[in-house]
Structure formats: structure tokens, C-alpha cells
Enzyme design. Structure first.
Site, PDB file in Angstrom:
ATOM      1  N   ASP A 170     -27.633   9.890  27.483  1.00 54.32           N
ATOM      2  CA  ASP A 170     -28.184  11.112  26.885  1.00 54.32           C
ATOM      3  C   ASP A 170     -28.715  10.786  25.502  1.00 54.32           C
ATOM      4  O   ASP A 170     -27.963  10.287  24.651  1.00 54.32           O
ATOM      5  CB  ASP A 170     -27.106  12.192  26.806  1.00 54.32           C
ATOM      6  N   ASP A 225     -15.128  11.204  31.416  1.00 55.10           N
ATOM      7  CA  ASP A 225     -15.695  10.548  30.234  1.00 55.10           C
ATOM      8  C   ASP A 225     -15.387   9.046  30.262  1.00 55.10           C
ATOM      9  O   ASP A 225     -14.221   8.648  30.401  1.00 55.10           O
ATOM     10  CB  ASP A 225     -15.063  11.193  28.984  1.00 55.10           C
ATOM     11  N   GLU A 246     -18.892   9.102  35.493  1.00 57.76           N
ATOM     12  CA  GLU A 246     -19.890  10.143  35.307  1.00 57.76           C
ATOM     13  C   GLU A 246     -19.184  11.503  35.237  1.00 57.76           C
ATOM     14  O   GLU A 246     -18.469  11.874  36.154  1.00 57.76           O
ATOM     15  CB  GLU A 246     -20.881  10.091  36.503  1.00 57.76           C
TER      16      GLU A 246
HETATM   17  C1  LIG Z   1     -29.809  10.879  30.943  1.00 57.46           C
HETATM   18  S1  LIG Z   1     -28.584  10.676  32.157  1.00 57.46           S
HETATM   19  C2  LIG Z   1     -28.975   9.121  32.923  1.00 57.46           C
HETATM   20  C3  LIG Z   1     -28.278   8.929  34.240  1.00 57.46           C
HETATM   21  C4  LIG Z   1     -28.508   7.574  34.918  1.00 57.46           C
HETATM   22  N1  LIG Z   1     -27.939   6.481  34.160  1.00 57.46           N
HETATM   23  C5  LIG Z   1     -29.980   7.343  35.162  1.00 57.46           C
HETATM   24  O1  LIG Z   1     -30.546   6.500  34.445  1.00 57.46           O
HETATM   25  O2  LIG Z   1     -30.539   8.003  36.050  1.00 57.46           O
HETATM   26  C6  LIG Z   1     -27.163  10.252  31.187  1.00 57.46           C
HETATM   27  C7  LIG Z   1     -25.885  10.378  31.967  1.00 57.46           C
HETATM   28  O3  LIG Z   1     -24.795   9.934  31.188  1.00 57.46           O
HETATM   29  C8  LIG Z   1     -23.699  10.787  31.437  1.00 57.46           C
HETATM   30  N2  LIG Z   1     -22.786  10.679  30.305  1.00 57.46           N
HETATM   31  C9  LIG Z   1     -22.931  11.180  29.075  1.00 57.46           C
HETATM   32  N3  LIG Z   1     -21.860  10.948  28.309  1.00 57.46           N
HETATM   33  C10 LIG Z   1     -20.994  10.242  29.074  1.00 57.46           C
HETATM   34  C11 LIG Z   1     -19.698   9.700  28.860  1.00 57.46           C
HETATM   35  N4  LIG Z   1     -19.073   9.845  27.702  1.00 57.46           N
HETATM   36  N5  LIG Z   1     -19.113   9.043  29.869  1.00 57.46           N
HETATM   37  C12 LIG Z   1     -19.745   8.882  31.056  1.00 57.46           C
HETATM   38  N6  LIG Z   1     -20.964   9.377  31.317  1.00 57.46           N
HETATM   39  C13 LIG Z   1     -21.589  10.046  30.342  1.00 57.46           C
HETATM   40  C14 LIG Z   1     -24.331  12.163  31.618  1.00 57.46           C
HETATM   41  O4  LIG Z   1     -23.523  13.073  32.315  1.00 57.46           O
HETATM   42  C15 LIG Z   1     -25.602  11.829  32.368  1.00 57.46           C
HETATM   43  O5  LIG Z   1     -25.453  11.878  33.762  1.00 57.46           O
END
Ligand SMILES: C[S@@+](CC[C@H](N)C(=O)[O-])C[C@H]1O[C@@H](n2cnc3c(N)ncnc32)[C@H](O)[C@@H]1O
Length: 241
Positions: free
Chosen positions: A147, A125, A98
């Protein structure tokens, strides 16, 4: 390792100032759970060892888990799902990734409260972590409510892209699953379309209930509960051929 520097797929990486307890855990607990710095391949056995001295200040903690599979959760948000799964499967190893610092801090609090020893964390990432995983090393990968980037001009920022699916196919064991959930209809379609172009994955759904309902053992995520999307959650399970 194939080098591609993709676009940023996430939004903010830090929000409010951390509460003292969370800031403390970033200092004391994260160094024990963080993946080693660098770009080299990850040694999974070393990663999940509990260092003799390292965790002593955090006792009582369970000993290092007996390896029964490796699970990756990409974008764990606040870590509720990651830690609940780790607590439910204490013999399985979990890596959570995260980039959002406040999410990592929240996850550390859950790790401490649940007293789980089988979680490792990367604040960054997921594509960097996947690039460091050995071939056919993963038993399960969760991508829950990534996202959505709903505007067409932002679709290129979505995590699901052909190159990344190729990397996931490389690291998933034959028979391993990728579990994806979204409450944005277009992202579900996008994912089905992209995954169907990669012969190494097969969609497991046989009837509508299979994608309308979460898989057994699902733990509701924070983002899921907010219902911010444009449809009910869609649950996609893909198996690595
Ligand atoms: C909309 S949130 C959902 C968080 C969690 N999975 C939930 O359902 O409550 C999407 C998450 O994915 C993370 N994220 C986006 N791109 C990412 C990447 N390349 N690697 C890891 N995490 C990522 C964002 O920081 C964010 O916290």
C-alpha cells in the site's frame, strides 16, 4: 520479542460477500494452512507437516515439501504470485500473509487449483508473523506493491519503517534477499533511504536496468497490472549482509 504496536498499514480487510466456493474453502482448506493462533515462536517443521487426517479430504495432494528454503510474501493480495511461485518451487516452503479476507479466499482458490502443498497462510498483519519467526530463518522475502500511502501525512502508515526493517534483518538469513517493488516513485525513494540506513542490508543494483526490470522468474501481480502508481514499477533487491 520486541513489542511495538505500529499503525495500521492496510486499507479494508473485507469487501464483498464471498462466493460460496470461496466461503467453503475458508471453512475447509484454511484451517489446514493457517498458522497456529497465538504469539509464540513458530515451529516451522511442524507448520509444514501435512497432517495425516487433516488433508485426506482434499486428496489427491502432494506430500509435504522437502525443505529447501523458506519464503515469505507480505501482502499477497489475491495470491496469484504466491501460488505461482509455490508451484514453480515445490520443494520450497512459502508463508503468505494478507489481512484482506477476500484476498485470502482468492488465494485459497489458487492453492486448490494449483494443488500445491507448500503454502501456509496467515490472514492478518505480516508484522505479527515476522515477530514469530526464528532468527535467520528466511531465505527470501517479497514485498510487492505494498500500500503506497502517497500523502505525506500517511507515510507513517507505510510498511517500510525502521523498526520493521530491523525485524526483517533479524529473520533473514545472511545472504537472503528482500525483494521490494512499487510503482510509486516516492515509496521507492523512501525504501532506499530507510534501507540504506540499516547496515545489515545492501542494495544489489549495479546499473539502472537492475531496478528498471523485474528479477528473473517474476510473475506479474494483479496490482502491478493495474498500473495505478505514478511511475513504471521499480524493482529493488536487497541482500542481508
Ligand atoms: C496494493 S496491494 C498489492 C497486493 C499484491 N502484492 C499485488 O501486487 O497484487 C497491498 C497489499 O498489502 C496488504 N498489506 C498491507 N499491510 C499489510 C501488513 N501489515 N501485513 C500484510 N499485508 C499487508 C494489503 O491488504 C494489500 O492486499
Amino acid at each position: 520479542m520486541e513489542e511495538y504496536r505500529p499503525l495500521r498499514t492496510y486499507g479494508r480487510i473485507k469487501a464483498r460477500t464471498l462466493k460460496p466456493r470461496q466461503a467453503g474453502l475458508m471453512e475447509t482448506l484454511l484451517p489446514h494452512l493457517a498458522l497456529p493462533e497465538g504469539e509464540g515462536p513458530l515451529d516451522l517443521d511442524t507448520l509444514f507437516e501435512v497432517p495425516e487426517k487433516g488433508l485426506s479430504s482434499l486428496a489427491p495432494r502432494p506430500v509435504a515439501p522437502v525443505a529447501k528454503g523458506l519464503v515469505l510474501e507480505i501482502g499477497f493480495g489475491g495470491g496469484e504470485h504466491l501460488v505461482a511461485q509455490a508451484a514453480a518451487h515445490p520443494s520450497t516452503r512459502f508463508i503468505g500473509v494478507e489481512p484482506f479476507l477476500n484476498g485470502v479466499a482468492s488465494c485459497l482458490r489458487h492453492v486448490e487449483e494449483a494443488n500445491v502443498a507448500n503454502v501456509r497462510i496467515h490472514n492478518g498483519d505480516a508484522r505479527d508473523v515476522v515477530a514469530r519467526l526464528p532468527d535467520a530463518s528466511l531465505d527470501l522475502c517479497y514485498i510487492l506493491f505494498p500500500d503506497p500511502w502517497p500523502k505525506a501525512r500517511h507515510h507513517k502508515r507505510r510498511l517500510i519503517q525502521p523498526e520493521f526493517l530491523g525485524e526483517l534483518a533479524r529473520v533473514l538469513k545472511p545472504g537472503a534477499e528482500m525483494r521490494f517493488a512499487t510503482d510509486w516513485a516516492n515509496y521507492a525513494e523512501w525504501t532506499l533511504e530507510h534501507v540504506s540506513r540499516d547496515a545489515r542490508f545492501a542494495w544489489l543494483a549495479e546499473r539502472a536496468e537492475d531496478w528498471r526490470n523485474p528479477w528473473p522468474g517474476h510473475v506479474t501481480t494483479r496490482y502491478e497490472a493495474k498500473k495505478l502508481g505514478d511511475c513504471a514499477p521499480i524493482w529493488l533487491r536487497f541482500v542481508r549482509a
